[in-house]
Design a protein around this motif. Structure first.
Motif, mmCIF file in Angstrom:
data_model
loop_
_atom_site.group_PDB
_atom_site.id
_atom_site.type_symbol
_atom_site.label_atom_id
_atom_site.label_comp_id
_atom_site.label_asym_id
_atom_site.label_seq_id
_atom_site.Cartn_x
_atom_site.Cartn_y
_atom_site.Cartn_z
ATOM 1 N N ALA A 34 0.832 -1.204 0.000
ATOM 2 C CA ALA A 34 0.000 0.000 0.000
ATOM 3 C C ALA A 34 0.869 1.256 0.000
ATOM 4 O O ALA A 34 0.572 2.232 -0.700
ATOM 5 N N THR A 35 1.952 1.214 0.755
ATOM 6 C CA THR A 35 2.874 2.349 0.824
ATOM 7 C C THR A 35 3.512 2.588 -0.538
ATOM 8 O O THR A 35 3.623 3.729 -0.987
ATOM 9 N N ARG A 36 3.919 1.525 -1.216
ATOM 10 C CA ARG A 36 4.514 1.631 -2.549
ATOM 11 C C ARG A 36 3.554 2.348 -3.502
ATOM 12 O O ARG A 36 3.952 3.218 -4.271
ATOM 13 N N VAL A 74 9.319 5.166 5.989
ATOM 14 C CA VAL A 74 9.501 6.117 4.897
ATOM 15 C C VAL A 74 10.320 7.290 5.399
ATOM 16 O O VAL A 74 10.018 7.863 6.449
ATOM 17 N N LEU A 75 11.361 7.628 4.650
ATOM 18 C CA LEU A 75 12.162 8.815 4.924
ATOM 19 C C LEU A 75 11.929 9.798 3.783
ATOM 20 O O LEU A 75 11.969 9.413 2.613
ATOM 21 N N VAL A 76 11.674 11.048 4.122
ATOM 22 C CA VAL A 76 11.543 12.096 3.115
ATOM 23 C C VAL A 76 12.874 12.832 3.084
ATOM 24 O O VAL A 76 13.327 13.358 4.106
ATOM 25 N N LEU A 77 13.497 12.830 1.906
ATOM 26 C CA LEU A 77 14.800 13.476 1.729
ATOM 27 C C LEU A 77 14.628 14.745 0.910
ATOM 28 O O LEU A 77 13.827 14.773 -0.033
ATOM 29 N N ASP A 78 15.386 15.779 1.250
ATOM 30 C CA ASP A 78 15.359 16.982 0.423
ATOM 31 C C ASP A 78 16.225 16.752 -0.818
ATOM 32 O O ASP A 78 16.771 15.653 -1.018
ATOM 33 N N ALA A 80 19.132 17.544 -1.519
ATOM 34 C CA ALA A 80 20.527 17.220 -1.219
ATOM 35 C C ALA A 80 20.670 15.867 -0.533
ATOM 36 O O ALA A 80 21.773 15.471 -0.166
ATOM 37 N N GLY A 81 19.551 15.156 -0.335
ATOM 38 C CA GLY A 81 19.610 13.841 0.301
ATOM 39 C C GLY A 81 19.558 13.864 1.814
ATOM 40 O O GLY A 81 19.748 12.846 2.459
ATOM 41 N N ARG A 82 19.263 15.040 2.399
ATOM 42 C CA ARG A 82 19.148 15.139 3.860
ATOM 43 C C ARG A 82 17.762 14.681 4.295
ATOM 44 O O ARG A 82 16.761 15.024 3.667
ATOM 45 N N ILE A 83 17.700 13.965 5.402
ATOM 46 C CA ILE A 83 16.433 13.470 5.922
ATOM 47 C C ILE A 83 15.699 14.619 6.609
ATOM 48 O O ILE A 83 16.224 15.225 7.537
ATOM 49 N N VAL A 84 14.481 14.907 6.129
ATOM 50 C CA VAL A 84 13.698 15.982 6.734
ATOM 51 C C VAL A 84 12.475 15.459 7.484
ATOM 52 O O VAL A 84 11.954 16.149 8.361
ATOM 53 N N ARG A 85 12.006 14.264 7.146
ATOM 54 C CA ARG A 85 10.877 13.646 7.845
ATOM 55 C C ARG A 85 11.051 12.146 7.819
ATOM 56 O O ARG A 85 11.662 11.597 6.911
ATOM 57 N N ARG A 86 10.431 11.492 8.784
ATOM 58 C CA ARG A 86 10.487 10.032 8.852
ATOM 59 C C ARG A 86 9.191 9.545 9.472
ATOM 60 O O ARG A 86 8.651 10.182 10.361
ATOM 61 N N ALA A 87 8.702 8.409 8.981
ATOM 62 C CA ALA A 87 7.467 7.839 9.511
ATOM 63 C C ALA A 87 7.495 6.334 9.331
ATOM 64 O O ALA A 87 8.107 5.819 8.402
ATOM 65 N N SER A 88 6.817 5.635 10.239
ATOM 66 C CA SER A 88 6.664 4.184 10.133
ATOM 67 C C SER A 88 5.197 3.879 9.895
ATOM 68 O O SER A 88 4.320 4.612 10.337
ATOM 69 N N GLY A 89 4.958 2.773 9.204
ATOM 70 C CA GLY A 89 3.587 2.388 8.895
ATOM 71 C C GLY A 89 3.156 2.964 7.563
ATOM 72 O O GLY A 89 3.856 3.778 6.958
ATOM 73 N N ALA A 90 2.000 2.511 7.092
ATOM 74 C CA ALA A 90 1.484 2.966 5.803
ATOM 75 C C ALA A 90 0.995 4.412 5.914
ATOM 76 O O ALA A 90 0.147 4.714 6.740
ATOM 77 N N PRO A 91 1.541 5.301 5.078
ATOM 78 C CA PRO A 91 1.153 6.707 5.156
ATOM 79 C C PRO A 91 -0.124 6.991 4.358
ATOM 80 O O PRO A 91 -0.484 6.255 3.446
ATOM 81 N N ARG A 92 -0.770 8.084 4.698
ATOM 82 C CA ARG A 92 -1.897 8.583 3.906
ATOM 83 C C ARG A 92 -1.339 9.590 2.905
ATOM 84 O O ARG A 92 -0.393 10.318 3.203
ATOM 85 N N LYS A 93 -1.934 9.625 1.727
ATOM 86 C CA LYS A 93 -1.450 10.514 0.667
ATOM 87 C C LYS A 93 -1.353 11.974 1.119
ATOM 88 O O LYS A 93 -0.332 12.623 0.861
ATOM 89 N N PRO A 94 -2.362 12.534 1.822
ATOM 90 C CA PRO A 94 -2.236 13.937 2.256
ATOM 91 C C PRO A 94 -1.038 14.169 3.184
ATOM 92 O O PRO A 94 -0.412 15.227 3.141
ATOM 93 N N ASP A 95 -0.714 13.178 4.014
ATOM 94 C CA ASP A 95 0.431 13.310 4.918
ATOM 95 C C ASP A 95 1.745 13.320 4.137
ATOM 96 O O ASP A 95 2.679 14.048 4.483
ATOM 97 N N VAL A 96 1.814 12.510 3.088
ATOM 98 C CA VAL A 96 3.031 12.469 2.259
ATOM 99 C C VAL A 96 3.206 13.805 1.542
ATOM 100 O O VAL A 96 4.305 14.358 1.510
ATOM 101 N N ILE A 97 2.108 14.336 1.012
ATOM 102 C CA ILE A 97 2.175 15.613 0.317
ATOM 103 C C ILE A 97 2.602 16.725 1.278
ATOM 104 O O ILE A 97 3.444 17.565 0.949
#
Length: 106
Positions: A34-36, A74-78, A80-97
């Motif tokens: 689901a995350t994919r 899931v790690l959100v990278l900017d 430059a490859g720096r980690i700006v957010r991290r979450a475990s579990g299946a995310p919701r689309k609005p949260d990813v955005i």
């Protein structure tokens, strides 16, 4: 977290120009599928954003280095490859955005 990741860390996968959604998965993880789907849809919607999925078992050194303890993580990278957010579990689309909003400068 000031860790910056590069293509060598990610098995040769290229980072997105603006941001990268890095997903750690495992073979029998139903939430990983689901995350994919969610991350792939968001990456397709936003120019300059890449989605990279790594098998946690195949990248144990990186999993340990980043303290990934469950899948999906899931790690959100900017850009430059720096980690700006991290979450475990299946995310919701609005949260990813919303998380991408933190990674991509306006």
């Amino acid at each position: 977290m000031d860790t910056a990741l590069n293509p060598d860390d990610l098995g040769g996968a290229e980072l997105g120009e603006k941001a990268t959604l890095l997903q750690f998965s495992s073979a029998f993880c139903a939430p990983c599928r689901a995350t994919r789907r969610v991350l792939g849809e968001v990456a397709d919607m936003v120019d300059g954003v890449a989605h990279i999925e790594l098998d946690a078992e195949a990248h144990l050194d990186l999993v340990r280095r980043l303290n990934v303890i469950r899948t999906p993580t899931v790690l959100v990278l900017d850009g430059a490859g720096r980690i700006v957010r991290r979450a475990s579990g299946a995310p919701r689309k609005p949260d990813v955005i919303a998380a991408l909003g933190e990674a991509i400068p306006t």
